[in-house]
Enzyme design. Structure first.
Site, mmCIF file in Angstrom:
data_model
loop_
_atom_site.group_PDB
_atom_site.id
_atom_site.type_symbol
_atom_site.label_atom_id
_atom_site.label_comp_id
_atom_site.label_asym_id
_atom_site.label_seq_id
_atom_site.Cartn_x
_atom_site.Cartn_y
_atom_site.Cartn_z
ATOM 1 N N HIS A 124 39.995 -25.436 -0.101
ATOM 2 C CA HIS A 124 39.764 -24.926 -2.333
ATOM 3 C C HIS A 124 41.638 -24.219 -2.276
ATOM 4 O O HIS A 124 42.116 -24.028 -1.091
ATOM 5 C CB HIS A 124 39.066 -23.870 -1.655
ATOM 6 N N ASP A 201 38.772 -19.289 5.529
ATOM 7 C CA ASP A 201 38.528 -18.334 4.466
ATOM 8 C C ASP A 201 36.858 -18.820 4.765
ATOM 9 O O ASP A 201 36.008 -19.671 4.667
ATOM 10 C CB ASP A 201 38.896 -19.921 3.492
ATOM 11 N N GLN A 204 32.548 -20.154 1.508
ATOM 12 C CA GLN A 204 31.091 -20.563 2.269
ATOM 13 C C GLN A 204 30.708 -20.678 3.253
ATOM 14 O O GLN A 204 29.004 -20.567 3.281
ATOM 15 C CB GLN A 204 31.216 -21.671 1.631
ATOM 16 N N LYS A 227 29.191 -14.813 -3.816
ATOM 17 C CA LYS A 227 28.191 -15.848 -2.968
ATOM 18 C C LYS A 227 27.130 -15.736 -2.194
ATOM 19 O O LYS A 227 26.517 -16.710 -1.858
ATOM 20 C CB LYS A 227 29.474 -16.543 -2.686
ATOM 21 N N CYS A 366 38.198 -26.909 -6.993
ATOM 22 C CA CYS A 366 38.900 -26.071 -7.050
ATOM 23 C C CYS A 366 40.072 -26.410 -5.607
ATOM 24 O O CYS A 366 40.653 -26.214 -4.848
ATOM 25 C CB CYS A 366 38.907 -25.019 -6.797
HETATM 26 N N1 C6P Z 1 34.588 -21.857 -4.640
HETATM 27 C C1 C6P Z 1 32.785 -23.516 -5.777
HETATM 28 O O1 C6P Z 1 32.755 -23.425 -6.909
HETATM 29 P P1 C6P Z 1 36.121 -16.392 -4.938
HETATM 30 O O2 C6P Z 1 36.706 -16.913 -6.734
HETATM 31 O O3 C6P Z 1 38.099 -16.206 -4.635
HETATM 32 O O4 C6P Z 1 35.767 -16.038 -4.626
HETATM 33 O O5 C6P Z 1 36.257 -17.911 -4.076
HETATM 34 C C2 C6P Z 1 37.328 -18.910 -3.783
HETATM 35 C C3 C6P Z 1 36.848 -19.887 -3.264
HETATM 36 C C4 C6P Z 1 37.618 -19.836 -1.856
HETATM 37 N N2 C6P Z 1 37.267 -21.028 -1.175
HETATM 38 C C5 C6P Z 1 35.819 -21.689 -0.980
HETATM 39 C C6 C6P Z 1 35.700 -22.440 -0.060
HETATM 40 C C7 C6P Z 1 35.482 -21.763 -2.247
HETATM 41 O O6 C6P Z 1 34.435 -22.329 -2.420
HETATM 42 C C8 C6P Z 1 35.796 -21.003 -3.573
HETATM 43 C C9 C6P Z 1 35.037 -20.269 -4.447
HETATM 44 C C10 C6P Z 1 34.071 -21.349 -5.767
HETATM 45 O O7 C6P Z 1 32.948 -24.256 -5.307
HETATM 46 C C11 C6P Z 1 34.439 -21.645 -7.435
HETATM 47 S S1 C6P Z 1 35.908 -22.847 -7.520
#
Ligand code: C6P
Length: 409
Positions: A124, A201, A204, A227, A366
């Protein structure tokens, strides 16, 4: 087989009884953000109704209650990911802030020209851009582990990518664009063998798989609360205690200091040295309630449900003629299923599906490097969580058939 009653779970989520026009909502965008159960909504609202005060400041009853609830959430998050002590958790707004904290507080302090940061093409943007910024600022080099055609990490050249020059390997535990589950034990062992630290990370992974940072021996783990049933702006960064001691804070301000002089300041102890200003107190309290909810289901049960529904969705989508990105074996992936359906652009598809009450995400998620790797501008993505049913997968496939009808007219 799902080891808990999905209908009982669904009854805890008021939003799941909403209608979209005359159709029941089918919410399949859980990788973007999950929905919240009453238990979490109530925990956050009760904080404001009954306990609201700033944390770590007021020496009166409400101030002490707020501090206790906030710190109680830290204890729950630490236990949830297997951290030895609550002090190993820094509260952040989520994965993006956590990764940036590592990139500022650790990488900018310790990287130098000639050093390398290794990430993957599956990341991401929040696990790419902070490393581009940090390597550009320090003169270090950013390298990538490539992907195979079927959406797995291509580790055939790992030996030349991961060397004594590598100071950090930063990798997702589960891809939001491909669903792929990363072989973390193997990668962490290989990285430590060359003296590199490992950041994971967990945006997910943590909501969907049981995680034990001690058993994994991971150095950093970034966590997003929203999430995993919790309020937005909740989450954290786990890091090993000696690393947190060595890191610099990213933000300066109230509470992160011990003493302030005209020309310098000294830092508070970990974790507070990283938590400047008024924090997202009610949200982290809500995260504590979300963790209680997931623990009551059991993370093994959460995973079993996901495997069941993902295997079903992969089969049905493939039979319907969708091109699926990422592993076809449900054991190798989480419940984020990206696909391309016939010749319908994902944005058109998402719009048509919405008319049937089906909420999916369309776009690059993203993860533009993933889109480039597979030669598509975007994908449609259905992503599942504890309250989704096979009937909802059927509703998705029925809606796809209707979209196909519209476009082949
Ligand atoms: N992905 C998706 O629709 P935040 O926004 O900081 O909580 O997480 C960012 C992020 C980082 N790593 C991974 C693997 C992610 O999936 C995400 C967030 C969302 O896939 C929003 S783009």
């Amino acid at each position: 087989m799902t080891p808990f009653d999905v209908q009982t779970v669904r009854a805890d989520f008021p939003i799941l009884s909403r209608m979209v026009g005359d159709r029941p909502l089918v919410y399949l965008d859980n990788a973007a953000t999950s929905q919240r159960p009453n238990q979490v909504i109530d925990a956050e609202a009760d904080f404001y109704r009954l306990h609201n005060a700033n944390a770590h400041r007021g020496l009166y009853m409400l101030g002490e209650e707020a501090t206790e609830l906030f710190e109680g959430a830290r204890v729950k998050l630490a236990a949830f990911v297997g951290a030895r002590a609550p002090e190993n958790i820094i509260f952040t707004r989520g994965t993006t802030e956590s990764m940036n904290l590592v990139a500022y507080g650790w990488a900018r302090k310790f990287l130098k020209p000639g050093d390398e940061v290794l990430i993957t093409e599956m990341e991401h943007h929040s696990n790419i851009v902070p490393w581009q910024m940090a390597t550009q600022a320090t003169g270090a080099t950013l390298r990538y582990i490539p992907l195979t055609d079927d959406g797995l990490l291509d580790l055939s050249d790992l030996g030349s990518l991961l060397t004594e020059r590598t100071k950090l390997l930063s990798v997702t535990g589960m891809s939001n664009a491909l669903g792929t589950i990363t072989p973390l034990a193997l990668l962490i062992g290989a990285a430590h063998a060359v003296g590199a630290l490992v950041a994971v990370d967990g945006a997910q992974m943590v909501p969907h798989l049981a995680v034990d940072v001690e058993a994994l021996d991971v150095d950093f783990l970034a966590i997003s609360g929203h999430k995993m049933l919790a309020p937005t702006a909740s989450g954290g960064l786990y890091a090993k205690p000696e690393i947190l001691e060595a890191m610099d804070p990213m933000f300066g301000g109230g509470e992160m200091i011990r003493e302030v002089f005209h020309d310098h300041a000294t830092w508070n102890t970990v974790p507070y040295k990283f938590e400047a200003g008024t924090m997202q107190i009610a949200q982290q309290v809500g995260l504590g309630a979300a963790i209680d909810y997931l623990n009551a289901l059991g993370m093994d049960a959460v995973r079993a449900h996901e495997l069941d529904i993902t295997a079903y969705a992969l089969r049905r989508l493939e039979d319907a003629g969708a091109r699926i990105f990422g592993p076809m074996n449900a054991e190798d992936r989480g419940g984020a299923v990206s696909f391309w359906f016939k010749d319908v652009h994902p944005h058109d598809l998402a719009t048509i599906l919405n008319e049937d009450g089906v909420a999916i995400r369309a776009g690059h998620h993203c993860a533009q490097l993933v889109m480039r790797r597979y030669g598509v501008p975007a994908t449609a993505r259905a992503s599942f969580y504890i309250y989704n049913t096979k009937e909802e997968v059927d509703a998705l496939v029925d809606a796809l058939a209707r979209a196909d009808g519209i476009f082949t007219l």
